[in-house]
Motif scaffolding. Sequence first.
Motif: not given
Length: 289
Positions: A58-59, A71-72, A244-245, A248, A251-252, A255
Amino acid sequence: MAYVESARSLPLSRVTDLFRGKTTFLLGSLFLCVFITLALGGETFAPHPPNQIDLLHRLSAPNLTYPLGTDHLGRCILSRLMAGTALSLGTALTTAGLILAIALPVGLLSALYKGWVDAVLMRIADIFLAFPMLVFALAIIGYLGASLTSAVIGVALAWWPSLARLVRTLTLDAASKEYVLASRQCGQKPLSIIAKHILPQILPPLLVVLSLEMAGLLLVLSSLSFLGLGAQPPAAEWGAMLNEARPFFAERPSVVLAPGIVIILAVLSFNLVGEGIRFQLDKRKPYRW
């Protein structure tokens, strides 16, 4: 010799005008062809199933296995973008078709029959135009429930009045032509006049407007999905992917950036195609390609 001298004396701005419309159209068409190809076979070309979950990765950052990362939930971002092309563009095309299906007959009837028919239809259009477009669409979606179908219906009902007024204006201009008036005097049926004389005149400018409107429709539908009012998870729709992204992003960032860039490119392709068609159909420019 005189031709060569006249060509040399041609202003540089006019020389660039010769290429601007065609180059713009070809560049937009190239991007659009790529998106159409992905829409027709996106899942076939995708390196992974779009909804395949891999929590161990993930990520993840972009790598050979996942070119744009994950993605997550560990789903391949590239695969979801490719598979979501059909849904995102198909939704925009469906909305444009629904808008045209409402606006075209309303505009034609209003212009050709005039009188009380014109007054009633245009007052109905004025009622719809009295509400802000996005607010009206949100009200429809709120009544029908959050879904992609509701978003299409809400946007189409909010969008058709402006296009109907354009159809009315174009039809009034086309119907005033002498050969159209002569066809009426000869007893030609109204449907035959519309098919043979009216539609060939109004469709080219409508094509330009619709190609430009497609960019706006794509943005609006993606925005509604981003707000959670359009496509619902786990649908691989570009706006829904952004939604959805969003948590995050710190963090990333990839995405969020990946679907955002794809939306930008799709909107740009429709704008370039529309601008290219408009330039080629513009009779006011001194030199045409």
